[in-house]
Motif scaffolding. Structure first.
Motif, PDB file in Angstrom:
ATOM      1  N   MET A 135       9.292  -6.647   9.370  1.00 25.50           N
ATOM      2  CA  MET A 135       9.190  -5.109   9.057  1.00 25.50           C
ATOM      3  C   MET A 135       7.856  -4.656   9.750  1.00 25.50           C
ATOM      4  N   ARG A 136       8.137  -3.591  10.458  1.00 27.71           N
ATOM      5  CA  ARG A 136       6.928  -2.738  11.155  1.00 27.71           C
ATOM      6  C   ARG A 136       6.647  -1.579  10.467  1.00 27.71           C
ATOM      7  N   ARG A 137       5.278  -1.042  10.519  1.00 23.53           N
ATOM      8  CA  ARG A 137       4.841  -0.056   9.876  1.00 23.53           C
ATOM      9  C   ARG A 137       3.632   0.691  10.763  1.00 23.53           C
TER      10      ARG A 137
ATOM     11  N   LEU B  44      -2.563  -0.547   1.159  1.00 23.87           N
ATOM     12  CA  LEU B  44      -1.621   0.315   1.503  1.00 23.87           C
ATOM     13  C   LEU B  44      -1.281   1.009   0.137  1.00 23.87           C
ATOM     14  N   GLN B  45      -1.382   2.440   0.108  1.00 25.27           N
ATOM     15  CA  GLN B  45      -0.879   3.232  -0.946  1.00 25.27           C
ATOM     16  C   GLN B  45       0.068   4.198  -0.824  1.00 25.27           C
ATOM     17  N   ASN B  46       0.366   5.089  -1.651  1.00 23.02           N
ATOM     18  CA  ASN B  46       1.253   6.471  -1.659  1.00 23.02           C
ATOM     19  C   ASN B  46       2.621   6.042  -0.928  1.00 23.02           C
ATOM     20  N   GLU B  47       2.747   6.725   0.458  1.00 21.54           N
ATOM     21  CA  GLU B  47       3.960   6.621   0.890  1.00 21.54           C
ATOM     22  C   GLU B  47       4.271   5.129   1.597  1.00 21.54           C
ATOM     23  N   ASP B  48       3.331   4.743   2.107  1.00 23.52           N
ATOM     24  CA  ASP B  48       3.453   3.322   2.649  1.00 23.52           C
ATOM     25  C   ASP B  48       3.604   2.419   1.572  1.00 23.52           C
ATOM     26  N   TYR B  49       3.073   2.349   0.413  1.00 21.46           N
ATOM     27  CA  TYR B  49       3.062   1.489  -0.543  1.00 21.46           C
ATOM     28  C   TYR B  49       4.734   1.724  -1.148  1.00 21.46           C
ATOM     29  N   ASN B  50       5.166   2.893  -1.216  1.00 20.36           N
ATOM     30  CA  ASN B  50       6.299   3.441  -1.871  1.00 20.36           C
ATOM     31  C   ASN B  50       7.506   2.809  -1.001  1.00 20.36           C
TER      32      ASN B  50
ATOM     33  N   LEU C 284      12.089  -0.907   0.410  1.00 19.02           N
ATOM     34  CA  LEU C 284      12.491  -2.263   1.132  1.00 19.02           C
ATOM     35  C   LEU C 284      12.294  -3.101   0.174  1.00 19.02           C
ATOM     36  N   ARG C 285      11.788  -3.195  -1.061  1.00 21.20           N
ATOM     37  CA  ARG C 285      11.769  -4.126  -2.109  1.00 21.20           C
ATOM     38  C   ARG C 285      11.124  -5.514  -1.557  1.00 21.20           C
ATOM     39  N   SER C 286      10.165  -5.282  -0.774  1.00 23.33           N
ATOM     40  CA  SER C 286       9.446  -6.355  -0.423  1.00 23.33           C
ATOM     41  C   SER C 286       8.660  -7.261  -1.165  1.00 23.33           C
ATOM     42  N   ARG C 287       8.435  -8.372  -1.063  1.00 20.04           N
ATOM     43  CA  ARG C 287       7.873  -9.382  -2.010  1.00 20.04           C
ATOM     44  C   ARG C 287       6.360  -9.893  -1.381  1.00 20.04           C
ATOM     45  N   GLU C 288       5.436 -10.354  -2.421  1.00 17.46           N
ATOM     46  CA  GLU C 288       4.363 -11.141  -1.923  1.00 17.46           C
ATOM     47  C   GLU C 288       4.678 -12.331  -0.842  1.00 17.46           C
ATOM     48  N   ASN C 289       3.999 -12.706  -0.029  1.00 18.01           N
ATOM     49  CA  ASN C 289       4.240 -13.411   1.032  1.00 18.01           C
ATOM     50  C   ASN C 289       5.186 -13.018   2.332  1.00 18.01           C
ATOM     51  N   ASP C 290       5.839 -11.949   2.105  1.00 19.41           N
ATOM     52  CA  ASP C 290       6.632 -11.413   3.139  1.00 19.41           C
ATOM     53  C   ASP C 290       5.900 -11.161   4.323  1.00 19.41           C
TER      54      ASP C 290
ATOM     55  N   VAL D  63      -0.210  -9.951   0.670  1.00 22.62           N
ATOM     56  CA  VAL D  63      -0.704 -10.976  -0.272  1.00 22.62           C
ATOM     57  C   VAL D  63      -0.652 -10.433  -1.878  1.00 22.62           C
ATOM     58  N   GLU D  64      -0.510  -9.313  -1.984  1.00 21.89           N
ATOM     59  CA  GLU D  64      -0.549  -8.875  -3.391  1.00 21.89           C
ATOM     60  C   GLU D  64       0.121  -7.420  -3.570  1.00 21.89           C
ATOM     61  N   ILE D  65       1.045  -7.295  -4.512  1.00 23.28           N
ATOM     62  CA  ILE D  65       1.724  -6.012  -4.672  1.00 23.28           C
ATOM     63  C   ILE D  65       1.467  -5.617  -6.278  1.00 23.28           C
ATOM     64  N   ALA D  66       0.563  -4.539  -6.169  1.00 26.93           N
ATOM     65  CA  ALA D  66       0.223  -4.132  -7.631  1.00 26.93           C
ATOM     66  C   ALA D  66       1.011  -3.047  -8.187  1.00 26.93           C
ATOM     67  N   LYS D  67       0.838  -2.164  -9.109  1.00 27.81           N
ATOM     68  CA  LYS D  67       1.664  -1.075  -9.544  1.00 27.81           C
ATOM     69  C   LYS D  67       1.553   0.036  -8.541  1.00 27.81           C
ATOM     70  N   ARG D  68       0.354   0.142  -7.731  1.00 32.26           N
ATOM     71  CA  ARG D  68       0.292   1.506  -6.925  1.00 32.26           C
ATOM     72  C   ARG D  68      -0.138   1.278  -5.639  1.00 32.26           C
ATOM     73  N   HIS D  69      -0.562   0.230  -5.448  1.00 34.66           N
ATOM     74  CA  HIS D  69      -0.694  -0.399  -3.980  1.00 34.66           C
ATOM     75  C   HIS D  69      -0.592  -1.838  -3.687  1.00 34.66           C
ATOM     76  N   LEU D  70      -0.542  -2.080  -2.392  1.00 35.04           N
ATOM     77  CA  LEU D  70      -0.360  -3.498  -1.895  1.00 35.04           C
ATOM     78  C   LEU D  70      -1.456  -3.710  -0.814  1.00 35.04           C
ATOM     79  N   THR D  71      -1.437  -5.086  -0.613  1.00 34.46           N
ATOM     80  CA  THR D  71      -2.407  -5.668   0.192  1.00 34.46           C
ATOM     81  C   THR D  71      -1.904  -6.546   1.328  1.00 34.46           C
ATOM     82  N   VAL D  72      -2.417  -6.221   2.385  1.00 34.80           N
ATOM     83  CA  VAL D  72      -2.046  -6.926   3.551  1.00 34.80           C
ATOM     84  C   VAL D  72      -3.002  -7.945   4.110  1.00 34.80           C
ATOM     85  N   LYS D  73      -2.623  -9.013   4.634  1.00 33.82           N
ATOM     86  CA  LYS D  73      -3.906  -9.829   5.191  1.00 33.82           C
ATOM     87  C   LYS D  73      -3.308  -9.877   6.661  1.00 33.82           C
TER      88      LYS D  73
END
Length: 270
Positions: free
Chosen positions: A1-3, A17-23, A29-35, A52-62
């Motif tokens: 996936m590209r963004r 990543l938050q807001n529109e990117d997170y949504n 896309l229903r992505s999961r951790e480690n994707d 590396v992490e998907i929280a309720k309102r944000h996610l983290t990419v390494k």
């Protein structure tokens, strides 16, 4: 996936990543951790990483790897597209991006069906830019084409064209030469055995395509372009819709002297 992100990216860092990117990533896309994920910001190259992490309102990419690859066309193609209605304009923006356009300028002409009021321009440009970046995400183009503010054809000829070093092509039903014959003549090097010089000439050259609206450019507009140095060409005996014309011209340039040209491959052969 590209963004695509309007964000400073750096190898080894973590991006939140938050807001529109997170949504989009987490919920659509229903992505999961480690994707795996690929991020780019329009400055060239792309960054490969993992969620590396998907929280309720944000996610983290390494970000783990930087790839300097760019997929811009070997020839610069600038599109001046007369304003077209809704979906037509959006289709042109999307597909011309996929075809490797360098920049796009919406053009107000006498027969333009669509007219933008001053208070509508900013929102429309924002939507169009989103369409362009989405197309880049799909086609893996790392540097989005520049979207300029709308301008009238008269102001472009008078104020912008004199500042450019480009070959201007416009379509005219009465043109003597076809687009294909014009490009074939242009692509013939003066010294056929100097492949290196020819490759450099093609790479550094710029074409500007002027596409009329649904009703076409007027005779006065075509004449004004010709007086300013534009080359009038024909696409044959059939009348194409404005969106078909734009994409046909771009594809023909790419096929004869651009990304899809065997001649260019030969010129760049080691």
């Amino acid at each position: 996936m590209r963004r695509f992100l309007i964000h400073l990216l750096m190898f080894g860092e973590e991006i939140t990543l938050q807001n529109e990117d997170y949504n989009y990533i987490a919920r659509v896309l229903r992505s999961r951790e480690n994707d795996p994920i690929v991020l780019f910001n329009g400055e060239g190259g792309e960054y490969h990483g993992n969620i590396v992490e998907i929280a309720k309102r944000h996610l983290t990419v390494k970000l783990k790897k930087y790839n300097p690859i760019n997929r811009t066309s070997n020839i610069k193609i600038h599109l001046l597209q007369s304003l077209a209605k809704g979906e037509k304009m959006e289709l042109i923006l999307q597909k011309s991006t996929e075809l490797g356009i360098t920049s796009i300028t919406p053009l107000a002409t006498e027969r333009s069906v669509m007219h933008l009021k001053k208070d509508q321009t900013e929102k429309r440009l924002e939507r169009w830019n989103n369409i362009i970046t989405s197309a880049c995400e799909q086609c893996e183009l790392n540097i989005p084409p520049m979207l300029h503010a709308p301008i009238s054809i008269e102001n472009w000829i008078q104020d912008v064209l004199p500042t450019l070093n480009t070959t201007v092509i416009t379509l005219a039903p009465t043109a003597i030469h076809s687009l294909g014959s014009f490009l074939k003549a242009f692509s013939m090097p003066e010294h056929p055995h100097s492949e290196d010089n020819f490759a450099q000439e093609i790479t550094e050259h710029s074409f500007t395509i002027v596409i009329g609206p649904e009703g076409g450019l007027t005779e006065d507009e075509i004449q004004a372009l010709q007086d300013a140095g534009a080359k009038s060409v024909s696409l044959g005996q059939r009348i194409l819709r404005t969106e078909t014309a734009a994409l046909s011209v771009i594809s023909t340039i790419q096929g004869l002297i651009g990304d899809w040209s065997t001649m260019t491959e030969m010129a760049f052969e080691d």
